[in-house]
Motif scaffolding. Structure first.
Motif, PDB file in Angstrom:
ATOM      1  N   UNK A  15      46.267  24.774  47.327  1.00 57.82           N
ATOM      2  CA  UNK A  15      46.118  25.447  46.034  1.00 57.82           C
ATOM      3  C   UNK A  15      44.932  26.401  45.997  1.00 57.82           C
ATOM      4  N   UNK A  16      44.163  26.450  47.083  1.00 55.67           N
ATOM      5  CA  UNK A  16      43.029  27.379  47.127  1.00 55.67           C
ATOM      6  C   UNK A  16      43.448  28.706  47.767  1.00 55.67           C
ATOM      7  N   UNK A  17      43.208  29.826  47.056  1.00 57.27           N
ATOM      8  CA  UNK A  17      43.560  31.129  47.642  1.00 57.27           C
ATOM      9  C   UNK A  17      42.767  31.433  48.913  1.00 57.27           C
ATOM     10  N   UNK A  18      41.527  30.941  48.958  1.00 61.03           N
ATOM     11  CA  UNK A  18      40.659  31.254  50.103  1.00 61.03           C
ATOM     12  C   UNK A  18      41.111  30.479  51.343  1.00 61.03           C
ATOM     13  N   UNK A 104      37.869  43.213  46.595  1.00 66.52           N
ATOM     14  CA  UNK A 104      38.778  42.185  46.060  1.00 66.52           C
ATOM     15  C   UNK A 104      37.970  40.959  45.607  1.00 66.52           C
ATOM     16  N   UNK A 105      37.027  40.519  46.430  1.00 65.81           N
ATOM     17  CA  UNK A 105      36.259  39.319  46.061  1.00 65.81           C
ATOM     18  C   UNK A 105      35.245  39.580  44.941  1.00 65.81           C
ATOM     19  N   UNK A 107      34.743  42.484  42.937  1.00 67.63           N
ATOM     20  CA  UNK A 107      35.045  43.296  41.751  1.00 67.63           C
ATOM     21  C   UNK A 107      36.372  42.939  41.079  1.00 67.63           C
ATOM     22  N   UNK A 108      37.216  42.170  41.789  1.00 63.30           N
ATOM     23  CA  UNK A 108      38.485  41.753  41.169  1.00 63.30           C
ATOM     24  C   UNK A 108      38.479  40.244  40.895  1.00 63.30           C
ATOM     25  N   UNK A 109      38.276  39.446  41.963  1.00 57.31           N
ATOM     26  CA  UNK A 109      38.346  37.981  41.787  1.00 57.31           C
ATOM     27  C   UNK A 109      37.193  37.450  40.931  1.00 57.31           C
ATOM     28  N   UNK A 110      35.959  37.888  41.207  1.00 53.79           N
ATOM     29  CA  UNK A 110      34.806  37.319  40.487  1.00 53.79           C
ATOM     30  C   UNK A 110      34.897  37.563  38.978  1.00 53.79           C
ATOM     31  N   UNK A 111      35.115  38.837  38.523  1.00 50.34           N
ATOM     32  CA  UNK A 111      35.250  39.007  37.064  1.00 50.34           C
ATOM     33  C   UNK A 111      36.495  38.326  36.502  1.00 50.34           C
ATOM     34  N   UNK A 161      45.926  38.212  48.909  1.00 39.71           N
ATOM     35  CA  UNK A 161      46.854  37.146  48.491  1.00 39.71           C
ATOM     36  C   UNK A 161      46.421  36.613  47.123  1.00 39.71           C
ATOM     37  N   UNK A 162      45.143  36.718  46.861  1.00 34.78           N
ATOM     38  CA  UNK A 162      44.604  36.314  45.564  1.00 34.78           C
ATOM     39  C   UNK A 162      45.271  37.101  44.419  1.00 34.78           C
ATOM     40  N   UNK A 163      45.487  38.405  44.666  1.00 32.24           N
ATOM     41  CA  UNK A 163      46.089  39.257  43.625  1.00 32.24           C
ATOM     42  C   UNK A 163      47.596  38.989  43.518  1.00 32.24           C
ATOM     43  N   UNK A 164      48.246  38.832  44.667  1.00 32.91           N
ATOM     44  CA  UNK A 164      49.704  38.680  44.662  1.00 32.91           C
ATOM     45  C   UNK A 164      50.150  37.377  44.010  1.00 32.91           C
ATOM     46  N   UNK A 165      49.443  36.301  44.297  1.00 32.77           N
ATOM     47  CA  UNK A 165      49.930  34.986  43.852  1.00 32.77           C
ATOM     48  C   UNK A 165      49.058  34.357  42.768  1.00 32.77           C
TER      49      UNK A 165
END
Ligand SMILES: N[C@@H](CCC(=O)N[C@@H](CS)C(=O)NCC(=O)O)C(=O)O
Length: 226
Positions: A15-18, A104-105, A107-111, A161-165
């Motif tokens: 379940x972890x994207x990383x 991605x990490x 500027x997208x995932x963190x906010x 993959x974080x963005x896609x799923x």
């Protein structure tokens, strides 16, 4: 290929994207490994010993040498096993791949995570969604071919993959819209192609149980904040 003498394991959590990033990279390379399931609510001594700085998964262990941070791990895997390259060999293209993965990490995932956790601060939520959305627009403009890697998936695709799923799943749980086909048509088409890729399809976790799990966590966060 990992030889019989090599010991390769991945300390992770389903379940972890990383963690999923590393599973995709290892599958692309055809490397066999042992998956060590970590209980993040009760972290093991092994995790704390191998990743004392961040205390997070994934941790990749190669012949008893631990490496943390998913993007660093993928680079290590790519340099150690040369087949099916993940990063471009051209130095400029490689620098760009690192740059966009960091976008991605950071500027997208963190906010995005900050927006999810801002359960009763509408202003903070809006500000963070706005920040994530702006970076997604930049990434959308960067997408020129089927995948970021061209005809095949590469470093940026794996990072994303974080963005896609995960973004579509978690934004539904949290009840806001950041990533939609209308706002990001190119990225959305990319996400469908990517999730349909034979390797990715088999490694992304089943959506329904994860939705239920995140929803329960989110609901308890909301109740705790009232
Ligand atoms: N920047 C890290 C992020 C890893 C991360 O956030 N892992 C989460 C699981 S998705 C974790 O271990 N969380 C446990 C905690 O924060 O205590 C990476 O790329 O590997």
């Amino acid at each position: 290929m990992a030889t019989n003498q090599e010991e390769v394991s991945l300390i992770g959590a389903v379940g972890s994207p990383f963690v999923c990033r590393i599973q995709i990279a290892l599958k692309l390379k055809g490397i066999e490994y042992k998956f060590v399931q970590e209980d993040l609510a009760n972290k093991s001594d092994l995790l704390l010993k191998y990743n004392p700085v961040h205390k997070k998964v994934p941790v990749f262990v190669h012949n008893e040498k631990p490496i943390s941070e998913s993007l660093v791990i993928i680079e290590y895997i790519d340099e150690t096993w040369k087949q099916n390259p993940i990063l471009p060999s051209d130095p400029y293209k490689k620098a760009l791949a690192r740059f966009w993965s960091k976008v991605i990490d950071d500027k997208i995932a963190a906010p995005f995570f900050r927006a999810v956790f801002a359960v009763n601060d509408e202003k903070a939520r809006e500000k963070n969604i706005e920040e994530s959305s702006e970076a997604l627009h930049f990434l959308e403009n960067e997408l020129k071919e089927k995948f970021f890697g061209g005809e095949e998936i590469d470093f940026v695709d794996i990072a994303a993959v974080f963005i896609a799923f995960w973004i579509p799943l978690v934004q539904e749980v949290a009840g806001f819209e950041l990533f939609t086909p209308e706002k990001f048509p190119k990225l959305y088409n990319w996400s469908q192609e990517f999730l349909n890729h034979s390797i990715v399809k088999e490694l992304v976790p089943p959506r329904e149980p994860l939705f239920v799990y995140f929803k329960a966590k989110y609901d308890s966060l909301v109740s705790a904040s009232i």
